[in-house]
Scaffold this active site. Structure first.
Site, short mmCIF file in Angstrom:
data_model
loop_
_atom_site.label_atom_id
_atom_site.label_comp_id
_atom_site.label_asym_id
_atom_site.label_seq_id
_atom_site.Cartn_x
_atom_site.Cartn_y
_atom_site.Cartn_z
N HIS A 199 0.84 -1.21 0.00
CA HIS A 199 0.00 0.00 0.00
C HIS A 199 0.87 1.26 0.00
O HIS A 199 0.55 2.25 -0.68
CB HIS A 199 -0.92 0.01 1.22
CG HIS A 199 -2.12 -0.87 1.08
ND1 HIS A 199 -2.04 -2.25 1.06
CD2 HIS A 199 -3.45 -0.57 0.97
CE1 HIS A 199 -3.25 -2.76 0.93
NE2 HIS A 199 -4.12 -1.78 0.87
N HIS A 241 1.36 -3.67 9.34
CA HIS A 241 2.79 -3.57 9.02
C HIS A 241 3.55 -2.96 10.18
O HIS A 241 2.98 -2.27 11.05
CB HIS A 241 3.00 -2.70 7.77
CG HIS A 241 2.56 -3.35 6.50
ND1 HIS A 241 3.33 -4.27 5.81
CD2 HIS A 241 1.42 -3.20 5.78
CE1 HIS A 241 2.68 -4.66 4.73
NE2 HIS A 241 1.51 -4.02 4.69
#
Length: 278
Positions: A199, A241
Site C-alpha cells: 500500500h 505492518h
C-alpha cells in the site's frame, strides 16, 4: 660439618637413610633416587614453600598461555559483535516496540477500535485491485491520445508495482506483526509477509504519477499528498505492518516512479512494436 665450598656452590643439603648429609647441586640434574628422597624430605618442603609467589604466578600464567587453546577468529567475532550489528538489532527492537504501540486500531477492543472501519476504507482506497480496475476503465473510456497514453502508463506502473513488491516480499519473508488480524481485503499468497508495504509503495508511486501528469489545483495536490501519507500511516494503525515496512515502502514507491518514466510507453511506440511483432 659441611664445607664452605659446598655451601657456596648452590647446593641443597639432604639427609640420607643413614643420617648423613648429602649435597644436591641445583645447577645439574640430580639422580632419580635423590629426587625421590628430596620430595619426602621436610627441609625440601620448606624450601619449596619459601618460593616467591610472583614466580609461581608467572610460571602458572606462562603454562596456561602456552598450554591453553586460543579461541577461533569466528568465535571472537561472535563474542565481539560489530557496531553495525548492534545498530541493526537496536533499530529492529525500536521498530517492534513502536509498531506495537501505534497499532491502536488493530482490533475492536483496541484504544481506537471505533475508528477501525474508517481505517479499513482507507486501506481499500490504496489496494491494487481498485487501482487496476480504475486505470483499465479510464483507458477504455478515454477518447484522446494523451489520455490513453497517461492511463496506459499508469496501468503499466501498477502492474510493475505488484511484481516488484511480490518479489521483495517473497525474498525477505518478514512476518506481519503479531497483533495483526488477517481480515484484509483480497489477499494473495505473498500478502502473508510484511516487508515492504505494498500500500505504501503504491500510494507513493501513484501520488507522484498523478501530480506529474494531471493538471490539478493546489487544494487537490495537497489532498493527494495527504491521501498517500494517510494510506501508509493506516497500515501501522491497523497493525498490518511494522513502521520500517511503511517507511521503506514510501522510499521504494518514490523510486519506482523514476523507473516508470524511464520505461514510458507512447501509443506510437506501442503500435510500432505490435507492427514489428506481426
Amino acid at each position: 660439618m659441611p664445607s664452605p665450598k659446598a655451601r657456596s656452590s648452590g647446593s641443597v643439603p639432604c639427609t640420607g637413610g643413614n643420617g648423613r648429609y648429602e649435597f644436591i647441586s641445583l645447577s645439574r640434574a640430580a639422580p632419580p633416587q635423590l629426587l625421590q628422597r628430596q620430595g619426602s624430605d621436610p627441609t625440601t618442603a620448606r624450601l619449596r614453600a619459601s618460593e616467591s609467589p610472583n614466580r609461581r604466578r608467572g610460571s602458572g600464567s606462562s603454562t596456561s598461555s602456552t598450554g591453553g587453546q586460543q579461541l577461533p577468529e569466528e568465535d571472537c567475532m561472535k563474542l565481539n559483535p560489530s557496531i553495525v550489528g548492534i545498530a541493526l538489532s537496536s533499530l529492529l527492537a525500536i521498530d517492534l516496540w513502536l509498531s506495537k504501540r501505534l497499532g491502536v486500531c488493530a482490533c475492536e477492543d483496541s484504544s481506537w477500535g471505533s475508528v477501525r472501519p474508517l481505517m479499513k476504507l482507507v486501506e481499500i482506497s490504496g489496494h491494487g485491485i481498485p487501482w487496476l480496475a480504475g486505470a483499465a476503465y479510464c483507458l477504455y473510456k478515454s477518447d484522446s491520445a494523451a489520455g490513453q497514453e497517461v492511463m496506459l502508463n499508469l496501468l503499466t506502473a501498477l502492474v510493475l508495482d505488484l511484481v516488484l513488491v511480490g518479489v521483495m516480499k517473497a525474498v525477505v519473508r518478514r512476518r506481519r506483526p503479531a497483533h495483526n488480524r488477517m481480515d484484509m481485503f483480497a489477499t494473495f499468497s505473498v500478502d502473508g509477509y510484511s516487508f515492504p508495504s505494498g500500500h505504501a509503495t503504491r500510494a507513493a508511486m501513484c501520488a507522484r504519477f498523478l501530480l506529474a501528469h494531471l493538471v490539478l489545483a493546489a487544494p487537490l495536490r495537497v489532498l493527494v499528498l495527504l491521501w498517500a501519507t494517510f494510506v501508509g500511516f493506516s497500515r501501522v494503525l491497523l497493525g498490518r505492518h511494522h513502521v520500517t515496512d511503511v517507511a521503506f515502502g514510501f522510499f521504494m514507491g518514490y523510486w519506482q516512479y523514476n523507473l516508470v518514466e524511464m520505461l514510458w510507453l507512447s501509443p506510437v511506440m506501442l503500435q510500432s512494436t505490435i507492427g514489428r511483432l506481426h
